[in-house]
Design a protein around this motif. Structure first.
Motif, mmCIF file in Angstrom:
data_model
loop_
_atom_site.group_PDB
_atom_site.id
_atom_site.type_symbol
_atom_site.label_atom_id
_atom_site.label_comp_id
_atom_site.label_asym_id
_atom_site.label_seq_id
_atom_site.Cartn_x
_atom_site.Cartn_y
_atom_site.Cartn_z
ATOM 1 N N CYS A 1 -7.115 -1.707 1.139
ATOM 2 C CA CYS A 1 -6.053 -2.047 2.080
ATOM 3 C C CYS A 1 -6.687 -2.318 3.452
ATOM 4 O O CYS A 1 -7.613 -1.608 3.865
ATOM 5 C CB CYS A 1 -5.050 -0.894 2.173
ATOM 6 S SG CYS A 1 -3.737 -1.198 3.382
ATOM 7 N N TYR B 1 -5.617 -1.814 6.367
ATOM 8 C CA TYR B 1 -5.181 -1.011 7.517
ATOM 9 C C TYR B 1 -6.028 0.237 7.716
ATOM 10 O O TYR B 1 -6.609 0.440 8.787
ATOM 11 C CB TYR B 1 -3.711 -0.646 7.301
ATOM 12 C CG TYR B 1 -2.899 -0.579 8.585
ATOM 13 C CD1 TYR B 1 -3.201 -1.369 9.683
ATOM 14 C CD2 TYR B 1 -1.811 0.283 8.676
ATOM 15 C CE1 TYR B 1 -2.444 -1.307 10.838
ATOM 16 C CE2 TYR B 1 -1.054 0.352 9.841
ATOM 17 C CZ TYR B 1 -1.373 -0.443 10.919
ATOM 18 O OH TYR B 1 -0.625 -0.375 12.055
ATOM 19 N N HIS B 2 -6.112 1.070 6.660
ATOM 20 C CA HIS B 2 -6.892 2.303 6.795
ATOM 21 C C HIS B 2 -7.937 2.436 5.686
ATOM 22 O O HIS B 2 -8.540 3.480 5.522
ATOM 23 C CB HIS B 2 -5.976 3.533 6.754
ATOM 24 C CG HIS B 2 -4.807 3.463 7.686
ATOM 25 N ND1 HIS B 2 -3.558 3.029 7.271
ATOM 26 C CD2 HIS B 2 -4.691 3.746 9.016
ATOM 27 C CE1 HIS B 2 -2.710 3.057 8.298
ATOM 28 N NE2 HIS B 2 -3.371 3.474 9.376
ATOM 29 N N GLY B 3 -8.062 1.378 4.885
ATOM 30 C CA GLY B 3 -9.141 1.362 3.898
ATOM 31 C C GLY B 3 -8.886 2.164 2.632
ATOM 32 O O GLY B 3 -9.833 2.545 1.941
ATOM 33 N N TRP B 4 -7.632 2.442 2.305
ATOM 34 C CA TRP B 4 -7.384 3.040 0.991
ATOM 35 C C TRP B 4 -7.865 2.024 -0.047
ATOM 36 O O TRP B 4 -7.537 0.826 0.045
ATOM 37 C CB TRP B 4 -5.896 3.336 0.780
ATOM 38 C CG TRP B 4 -5.392 4.540 1.522
ATOM 39 C CD1 TRP B 4 -5.795 4.982 2.741
ATOM 40 C CD2 TRP B 4 -4.364 5.443 1.076
ATOM 41 N NE1 TRP B 4 -5.100 6.098 3.104
ATOM 42 C CE2 TRP B 4 -4.211 6.414 2.090
ATOM 43 C CE3 TRP B 4 -3.563 5.533 -0.053
ATOM 44 C CZ2 TRP B 4 -3.292 7.451 1.991
ATOM 45 C CZ3 TRP B 4 -2.640 6.562 -0.161
ATOM 46 C CH2 TRP B 4 -2.516 7.521 0.856
ATOM 47 N N CYS C 1 0.848 -1.196 0.000
ATOM 48 C CA CYS C 1 0.000 0.000 0.000
ATOM 49 C C CYS C 1 0.886 1.249 0.000
ATOM 50 O O CYS C 1 1.840 1.342 0.785
ATOM 51 C CB CYS C 1 -0.889 -0.011 1.238
ATOM 52 S SG CYS C 1 -1.932 1.448 1.355
ATOM 53 N N HIS D 1 0.284 4.016 1.168
ATOM 54 C CA HIS D 1 0.128 4.800 2.384
ATOM 55 C C HIS D 1 1.191 4.430 3.418
ATOM 56 O O HIS D 1 2.104 5.191 3.676
ATOM 57 C CB HIS D 1 -1.289 4.615 2.964
ATOM 58 C CG HIS D 1 -1.492 5.335 4.269
ATOM 59 N ND1 HIS D 1 -2.205 4.780 5.294
ATOM 60 C CD2 HIS D 1 -1.044 6.536 4.705
ATOM 61 C CE1 HIS D 1 -2.198 5.626 6.329
ATOM 62 N NE2 HIS D 1 -1.505 6.704 5.986
ATOM 63 N N ARG D 2 1.104 3.218 3.956
ATOM 64 C CA ARG D 2 2.054 2.822 4.995
ATOM 65 C C ARG D 2 2.646 1.447 4.737
ATOM 66 O O ARG D 2 3.140 0.794 5.653
ATOM 67 C CB ARG D 2 1.382 2.863 6.372
ATOM 68 C CG ARG D 2 0.819 4.234 6.759
ATOM 69 C CD ARG D 2 1.852 5.171 7.341
ATOM 70 N NE ARG D 2 2.302 4.672 8.622
ATOM 71 C CZ ARG D 2 3.537 4.862 9.115
ATOM 72 N NH1 ARG D 2 4.418 5.524 8.411
ATOM 73 N NH2 ARG D 2 3.870 4.384 10.296
ATOM 74 N N GLY D 3 2.534 0.986 3.507
ATOM 75 C CA GLY D 3 3.264 -0.206 3.096
ATOM 76 C C GLY D 3 2.658 -1.555 3.442
ATOM 77 O O GLY D 3 3.315 -2.585 3.288
ATOM 78 N N VAL D 4 1.428 -1.567 3.912
ATOM 79 C CA VAL D 4 0.813 -2.858 4.253
ATOM 80 C C VAL D 4 0.495 -3.617 2.951
ATOM 81 O O VAL D 4 0.081 -3.011 1.963
ATOM 82 C CB VAL D 4 -0.476 -2.616 5.076
ATOM 83 C CG1 VAL D 4 -1.278 -3.903 5.234
ATOM 84 C CG2 VAL D 4 -0.103 -2.045 6.439
HETATM 85 FE FE1 FES Z 1 -2.776 0.894 3.577
HETATM 86 FE FE2 FES Z 1 -2.864 2.702 5.445
HETATM 87 S S1 FES Z 1 -1.350 1.254 5.058
HETATM 88 S S2 FES Z 1 -4.357 2.221 4.030
#
Ligand code: FES
Length: 400
Positions: free
Chosen positions: A103, A105-108, A83, A85-88
Motif C-alpha cells: 500500500c 500510504y504506510h507500506g502494509w 487497504c 488499514h485506512r482504505g487507500v
Molecule cells: Fe494502507 Fe495505511 S492505508 S497502509
C-alpha cells in the motif's frame, strides 16, 4: 453520465413495494434478474487483455467491487482494492518485494496469492499485526488472450472451462477482440444485443450489412439447449406491402440483390462454406444467449461473442470477440480481415449502434411486442439458473 440510473442504482427509480418500477412493466416475475443490477455473482468475467496486465497495479471495478489486478512472475493476481488499514487503494501502490503488493500510504504489504499481510514497512520486520490481517483475493484465469476474474459468494470457483462456450473450450481458436467501457446497465446492453427486432431495423444502416444477410421479419422459435437459448428463424422476407402504407424493403438502402440465403438462416448448415469446427456443433439458431450475459452469433466461418460485463449498475464492459477455428497459415486471412475491416465495421460501427441505443434507452418503459419473446425467454433463463444456484449454495452452506 447523463442517463437514468439502472434499476437499484438510483433511489428515485426504486421499485415500489409491489415490485413495480416507475415507467416499467412489472418485473416481479424475475426477482433475481431485477436484483442483478450490478451483475450475477458466481461467474467468470473477462476484464482486460492479458497484455495490458503487467507488474504495474491496475484498478478495475467488477460487479461494483473495486479490484486491483497485477502480474507477478508471469501470473496474474487480483485482490480487493481497499487497504484494510485506512482504505487507500492498493492499486496506487507498487511492489517492494516479489510476490507482494505494498500500500502506498504506510507500506502494509500483502501476499499476492493469499492476501496475507506479510510485512508492514513502517512498523519494522517484527510488526505484530503481520499474519493477523488478510486481504480478500479473487480467482484469476487467462483465456482467449484476456484476464478473467471470478466473483462469487465465497464458494469455490467452478473451472472456467465449464463456463466458456463449448466450441471455444474444445477447439483451438484464433480470436480478434475489442474491449470497450460503455455507459448503461449491463442487462439492457445484453438485451439490446439479443433483441430480435433491433437487428432487423436498427442495424439496417450498418455497413456490416453490405456483407452479411439479416432478416427483416420472420417467424422465430426460441429453443433452449443446455445453458443456451437460441432464436431459430424459419424464414425471412425482404420486402412486403404494408396495407394502406406502401411497400417496405430493407434493400432500399443499398440496393443489392437479395442474398442467396433466403431461408433457414438460423442454421449454418444452409451454407456450403461451413467450417467443420463450427458445423459440428450443429447450432440450432443464428443467435443465442447464455449466462451471465454472453451473446453468440454463429456465422458460417467464424463465431462472434459479446460478453456484457457488469462494472456497476450504471456501466459495463462490452467485450466483443470474433473467433475463427482455422490453423497455421490459414489464420492469416482471418487476422487480415479482422484487423482490416471487421474490427472497425462490426466491433466498431455496427456494435456502436447498440452502444448509443443503450445510452438513450437504459431502463426504458416497456410495452413488449411479438419479437420480444426472445428477451422474455432470456430473463426466464437467467431467473431459473440463478434460482438453481441459490438453492445449491443454500444446500452447501456457502450462502450466508
Ligand atoms: Fe494502507 Fe495505511 S492505508 S497502509
Amino acid at each position: 453520465a447523463g442517463t437514468p440510473a439502472a434499476i437499484g442504482g438510483d433511489a428515485r427509480r426504486r421499485p415500489s413495494r409491489r415490485g413495480r418500477l416507475p415507467g416499467r412493466q412489472d418485473w416481479s416475475s424475475w426477482p433475481h434478474y431485477q436484483a442483478a443490477a450490478s451483475g450475477f455473482r458466481g461467474y467468470w468475467y473477462p476484464v482486460a487483455f492479458s497484455s495490458h496486465i503487467t507488474g504495474k497495479p491496475k484498478a478495475i471495478t467488477l460487479l461494483g467491487e473495486r479490484i486491483v489486478v497485477i502480474r507477478d512472475d508471469g501470473k496474474v493476481y487480483a485482490l480487493k482494492d481497499r487497504c484494510p488499514h485506512r482504505g487507500v487503494p492498493l492499486s496506487y501502490g507498487n511492489q517492494q518485494f516479489p510476490g507482494t503488493i505494498s500500500c502506498p500510504y504506510h507500506g502494509w504489504t500483502f501476499d499476492l496469492e493469499t492476501g496475507a499481510l506479510k510485512a508492514v514497512i513502517t512498523d519494522g520486520p517484527q510488526s505484530p499485526i503481520c499474519g493477523k490481517v488478510t486481504q480478500p483475493t479473487y480467482e484469476v484465469e487467462e483465456r482467449l488472450g484476456m484476464v478473467w476474474i471470478f466473483v462469487g459468494d465465497g464458494e469455490d470457483a467452478p473451472p472456467i472451462d465449464d463456463q466458456l462456450p463449448e466450441e471455444l473450450r474444445d477447439n483451438p481458436a484464433v480470436v480478434g477482440a475489442r474491449i470497450q467501457a460503455r455507459v448503461g446497465n449491463w442487462r439492457f446492453a445484453c438485451e439490446n444485443g439479443y433483441d430480435e427486432g433491433h437487428a432487423k431495423y436498427l442495424h439496417r444502416t450498418a455497413l456490416w450489412r453490405l456483407f452479411k444477410a439479416m432478416p427483416v421479419w420472420n417467424e422465430t422459435r426460441i429453443v433452449r439447449r443446455g445453458r443456451w437459448i437460441y432464436r431459430v428463424q424459419e424464414a425471412q422476407h425482404w420486402d412486403a406491402d404494408f396495407p394502406g402504407l406502401g411497400r417496405w424493403s430493407n434493400q432500399a438502402w443499398y440496393k443489392l440483390k437479395p442474398p442467396k440465403q433466403v431461408a433457414n438462416i438460423g442454421n449454418t448448415g444452409s451454407h456450403r462454406k461451413v467450417n467443420p469446427a463450427i458445423a459440428a456443433e450443429e447450432f440450432p439458431g443464428f443467435a443465442s444467449v447464455s449466462m451471465p450475459g454472453v451473446l453468440r452469433i454463429v456465422y458460417p466461418t467464424f463465431i462472434h461473442y459479446e460478453f456484457y460485463v457488469p462494472v456497476d449498475a450504471d456501466n459495463h464492459l462490452y467485450v466483443g470477440v470474433m473467433a475463427n477455428f482455422e490453423k497455421g497459415i490459414r489464420t492469416l486471412p482471418f487476422y487480415a480481415k479482422y484487423l482490416g475491416a471487421v474490427r472497425w465495421l462490426f466491433h466498431g460501427q455496427f456494435s456502436g449502434q447498440d452502444k448509443w441505443m443503450v445510452e438513450v434507452t437504459d431502463a426504458p418503459p416497456e410495452r413488449l411486442y411479438r419479437p420480444d419473446d426472445s428477451l422474455l425467454q432470456w430473463r426466464k433463463l437467467a431467473e431459473e439458473v440463478t434460482e438453481e444456484r441459490a438453492e445449491r449454495l443454500k444446500l452447501t452452506g456457502d450462502l450466508g
